[in-house]
Design a protein around this motif. Structure first.
Motif, PDB file in Angstrom:
ATOM      1  N   ALA A   1      -6.514 -14.534   8.317  1.00  0.00           N
ATOM      2  CA  ALA A   1      -6.112 -12.964   8.237  1.00  0.00           C
ATOM      3  C   ALA A   1      -6.815 -12.287   7.355  1.00  0.00           C
ATOM      4  CB  ALA A   1      -4.656 -13.127   7.732  1.00  0.00           C
ATOM      5  N   ASP A   2      -6.831 -10.676   7.557  1.00  0.00           N
ATOM      6  CA  ASP A   2      -7.567 -10.012   6.767  1.00  0.00           C
ATOM      7  C   ASP A   2      -7.101  -8.847   6.920  1.00  0.00           C
ATOM      8  OD1 ASP A   2      -8.709  -9.470   9.158  1.00  0.00           O
ATOM      9  OD2 ASP A   2     -10.463  -8.528   8.276  1.00  0.00           O
ATOM     10  N   ALA A   3      -7.154  -7.821   5.768  1.00  0.00           N
ATOM     11  CA  ALA A   3      -6.404  -6.473   5.901  1.00  0.00           C
ATOM     12  C   ALA A   3      -6.834  -5.783   5.003  1.00  0.00           C
ATOM     13  CB  ALA A   3      -4.766  -6.665   5.654  1.00  0.00           C
ATOM     14  N   TYR A   4      -7.146  -4.371   5.163  1.00  0.00           N
ATOM     15  CA  TYR A   4      -7.555  -3.240   4.209  1.00  0.00           C
ATOM     16  C   TYR A   4      -6.263  -3.198   3.456  1.00  0.00           C
ATOM     17  CZ  TYR A   4      -8.394   1.300   2.444  1.00  0.00           C
ATOM     18  OH  TYR A   4      -8.574   2.523   1.570  1.00  0.00           O
ATOM     19  N   ILE A   5      -6.536  -2.862   2.074  1.00  0.00           N
ATOM     20  CA  ILE A   5      -5.394  -2.647   1.097  1.00  0.00           C
ATOM     21  C   ILE A   5      -5.497  -1.174   0.517  1.00  0.00           C
ATOM     22  CG2 ILE A   5      -4.234  -3.338  -1.149  1.00  0.00           C
ATOM     23  CD1 ILE A   5      -3.802  -5.457   1.329  1.00  0.00           C
ATOM     24  N   SER A   6      -4.839  -0.199   0.749  1.00  0.00           N
ATOM     25  CA  SER A   6      -5.118   1.006   0.192  1.00  0.00           C
ATOM     26  C   SER A   6      -4.613   1.212  -1.335  1.00  0.00           C
ATOM     27  CB  SER A   6      -4.274   2.079   0.857  1.00  0.00           C
ATOM     28  OG  SER A   6      -4.191   3.303   0.119  1.00  0.00           O
ATOM     29  N   PRO A   7      -5.394   1.858  -2.120  1.00  0.00           N
ATOM     30  CA  PRO A   7      -5.066   2.015  -3.630  1.00  0.00           C
ATOM     31  C   PRO A   7      -3.528   2.759  -3.804  1.00  0.00           C
ATOM     32  CG  PRO A   7      -6.931   3.254  -3.080  1.00  0.00           C
ATOM     33  CD  PRO A   7      -6.661   2.525  -1.898  1.00  0.00           C
ATOM     34  N   ASP A   8      -3.087   3.559  -2.727  1.00  0.00           N
ATOM     35  CA  ASP A   8      -1.854   4.082  -2.726  1.00  0.00           C
ATOM     36  C   ASP A   8      -0.754   3.315  -2.584  1.00  0.00           C
ATOM     37  OD1 ASP A   8      -3.171   6.743  -2.875  1.00  0.00           O
ATOM     38  OD2 ASP A   8      -3.227   6.853  -0.508  1.00  0.00           O
ATOM     39  N   TRP A   9      -0.968   2.233  -2.349  1.00  0.00           N
ATOM     40  CA  TRP A   9      -0.034   1.155  -2.148  1.00  0.00           C
ATOM     41  C   TRP A   9       0.519   0.501  -3.544  1.00  0.00           C
ATOM     42  CZ3 TRP A   9      -1.760  -1.793   2.494  1.00  0.00           C
ATOM     43  CH2 TRP A   9      -1.775  -1.083   3.606  1.00  0.00           C
ATOM     44  N   TYR A  10      -0.112   0.569  -4.410  1.00  0.00           N
ATOM     45  CA  TYR A  10       0.002   0.001  -5.711  1.00  0.00           C
ATOM     46  C   TYR A  10       0.916   1.071  -6.642  1.00  0.00           C
ATOM     47  CZ  TYR A  10      -3.880  -3.264  -4.753  1.00  0.00           C
ATOM     48  OH  TYR A  10      -4.803  -4.100  -4.168  1.00  0.00           O
ATOM     49  N   GLY A  11       1.672   0.259  -7.752  1.00  0.00           N
ATOM     50  CA  GLY A  11       2.244   1.439  -8.275  1.00  0.00           C
ATOM     51  C   GLY A  11       1.487   1.749  -9.665  1.00  0.00           C
ATOM     52  N   SER A  12       0.258   1.138  -9.886  1.00  0.00           N
ATOM     53  CA  SER A  12      -0.631   1.533 -11.017  1.00  0.00           C
ATOM     54  C   SER A  12      -1.600   2.595 -10.628  1.00  0.00           C
ATOM     55  CB  SER A  12      -1.478   0.317 -11.425  1.00  0.00           C
ATOM     56  OG  SER A  12      -0.540  -0.770 -11.606  1.00  0.00           O
ATOM     57  N   ASP A  13      -2.106   3.300 -11.679  1.00  0.00           N
ATOM     58  CA  ASP A  13      -2.991   4.440 -11.374  1.00  0.00           C
ATOM     59  C   ASP A  13      -4.226   3.931 -11.486  1.00  0.00           C
ATOM     60  OD1 ASP A  13      -1.070   6.460 -11.331  1.00  0.00           O
ATOM     61  OD2 ASP A  13      -1.199   6.741 -13.410  1.00  0.00           O
ATOM     62  N   ASP A  14      -5.479   4.508 -10.907  1.00  0.00           N
ATOM     63  CA  ASP A  14      -6.729   4.183 -11.047  1.00  0.00           C
ATOM     64  C   ASP A  14      -7.134   3.042 -10.521  1.00  0.00           C
ATOM     65  OD1 ASP A  14      -7.384   6.416 -12.773  1.00  0.00           O
ATOM     66  OD2 ASP A  14      -6.876   5.614 -14.465  1.00  0.00           O
ATOM     67  N   GLN A  15      -6.656   2.633  -9.344  1.00  0.00           N
ATOM     68  CA  GLN A  15      -6.983   1.401  -8.320  1.00  0.00           C
ATOM     69  C   GLN A  15      -8.103   2.212  -7.267  1.00  0.00           C
ATOM     70  OE1 GLN A  15      -5.374  -1.478  -8.908  1.00  0.00           O
ATOM     71  NE2 GLN A  15      -4.873  -0.539 -10.884  1.00  0.00           N
ATOM     72  N   VAL A  16      -8.578   1.224  -6.664  1.00  0.00           N
ATOM     73  CA  VAL A  16      -9.557   1.311  -5.814  1.00  0.00           C
ATOM     74  C   VAL A  16      -9.304   0.573  -4.550  1.00  0.00           C
ATOM     75  CG1 VAL A  16     -11.526   1.846  -7.228  1.00  0.00           C
ATOM     76  CG2 VAL A  16     -11.057  -0.541  -6.361  1.00  0.00           C
ATOM     77  N   PRO A  17      -9.617   0.932  -3.133  1.00  0.00           N
ATOM     78  CA  PRO A  17      -9.328   0.265  -1.967  1.00  0.00           C
ATOM     79  C   PRO A  17      -9.890  -1.118  -2.128  1.00  0.00           C
ATOM     80  CG  PRO A  17     -10.427   2.544  -1.520  1.00  0.00           C
ATOM     81  CD  PRO A  17     -10.638   2.258  -2.803  1.00  0.00           C
ATOM     82  N   THR A  18      -9.479  -2.124  -1.447  1.00  0.00           N
ATOM     83  CA  THR A  18     -10.178  -3.322  -1.415  1.00  0.00           C
ATOM     84  C   THR A  18      -9.722  -4.008  -0.186  1.00  0.00           C
ATOM     85  OG1 THR A  18     -10.113  -5.358  -2.625  1.00  0.00           O
ATOM     86  CG2 THR A  18      -7.882  -4.620  -2.126  1.00  0.00           C
ATOM     87  N   TRP A  19     -10.253  -5.334   0.202  1.00  0.00           N
ATOM     88  CA  TRP A  19     -10.065  -5.755   1.383  1.00  0.00           C
ATOM     89  C   TRP A  19      -9.554  -7.433   0.981  1.00  0.00           C
ATOM     90  CZ3 TRP A  19     -14.186  -9.595   3.626  1.00  0.00           C
ATOM     91  CH2 TRP A  19     -13.607  -9.817   4.717  1.00  0.00           C
ATOM     92  N   ASN A  20      -8.383  -7.856   1.543  1.00  0.00           N
ATOM     93  CA  ASN A  20      -7.819  -9.233   1.428  1.00  0.00           C
ATOM     94  C   ASN A  20      -8.229  -9.881   2.564  1.00  0.00           C
ATOM     95  OD1 ASN A  20      -6.902  -8.260  -1.142  1.00  0.00           O
ATOM     96  ND2 ASN A  20      -4.682  -8.591  -0.961  1.00  0.00           N
ATOM     97  N   TYR A  21      -8.387 -11.385   2.157  1.00  0.00           N
ATOM     98  CA  TYR A  21      -8.789 -12.091   3.445  1.00  0.00           C
ATOM     99  C   TYR A  21      -8.519 -13.565   3.071  1.00  0.00           C
ATOM    100  CZ  TYR A  21     -12.750 -12.443   0.359  1.00  0.00           C
ATOM    101  OH  TYR A  21     -13.744 -12.874  -0.807  1.00  0.00           O
ATOM    102  N   VAL A  22      -8.607 -14.386   4.076  1.00  0.00           N
ATOM    103  CA  VAL A  22      -8.529 -15.829   3.980  1.00  0.00           C
ATOM    104  C   VAL A  22      -9.613 -16.493   4.838  1.00  0.00           C
ATOM    105  CG1 VAL A  22      -7.235 -17.839   4.362  1.00  0.00           C
ATOM    106  CG2 VAL A  22      -6.015 -15.824   3.661  1.00  0.00           C
TER     107      VAL A  22
END
Length: 164
Positions: free
Chosen positions: A41-62
């Motif tokens: 599995a893999d997925a794009y993770i939007s920084p808008d989904w985090y509660g913290s400021d100053d995050q960047v997009p990332t990609w999670n995977y196995v």
């Protein structure tokens, strides 16, 4: 060289696969050490989904990578590998009556078998990698997991939730 192939894991942990005999990789495979790469599995993770400021997009995977010596299968073992492969996938289609090569015209399977080469990898090393937001705090993980579930990605949400 790279080739994509369906793989069956044997009871003793070896990997069996087949390629078209005309594939240049098939001509180079026997007696060599090869690398088999598996993407989960893999997925794009939007920084808008985090509660913290100053995050960047990332990609999670196995992923997983197996390395080992490859030997050629006999024609009988190749036929068995193909039977195992189709049985494994046909089982996922139940209650449909499973397809078997017995449904083929006599001689057709044997003729097609001549066009492919079967191989077995003896796995010497196995490396698994997972990047699932383990470096994030609980509230950031909660936000990403909730957003993934809302977007229909329960598979990745469940994997991330399991890292806690």
């Amino acid at each position: 060289m790279v080739a994509h192939a369906p793989v069956v894991v044997t009871r003793d942990g070896h990997l069996r696969f087949h390629l078209a005999r005309a594939n240049p990789v098939a001509k180079q495979m026997e007696g060599r050490v090869a690398l088999a790469s598996f993407a989960g599995a893999d997925a794009y993770i939007s920084p808008d989904w985090y509660g913290s400021d100053d995050q960047v997009p990332t990609w999670n995977y196995v992923t997983a990578q197996a390395r080992g010596l490859v030997t050629r299968l006999s024609q009988d073992d190749l036929a068995a590998q193909l039977d195992d492969l189709s049985a494994e996938h046909e089982a996922r289609l139940l209650p449909k009556r499973p397809w078997t090569r017995a449904k083929m015209s006599p001689g057709l399977f044997d003729g097609m078998l001549k066009a492919i080469a079967g191989f077995e990898m003896t796995v010497e090393s196995l490396i698994a990698t997972r990047k699932l937001g383990q470096n994030k705090g609980a509230s950031d993980l909660d936000g990403a997991i909730a957003a993934l579930r809302e977007s229909g990605r329960a598979d990745m949400a469940d994997l991330m939730d399991g890292t806690r």
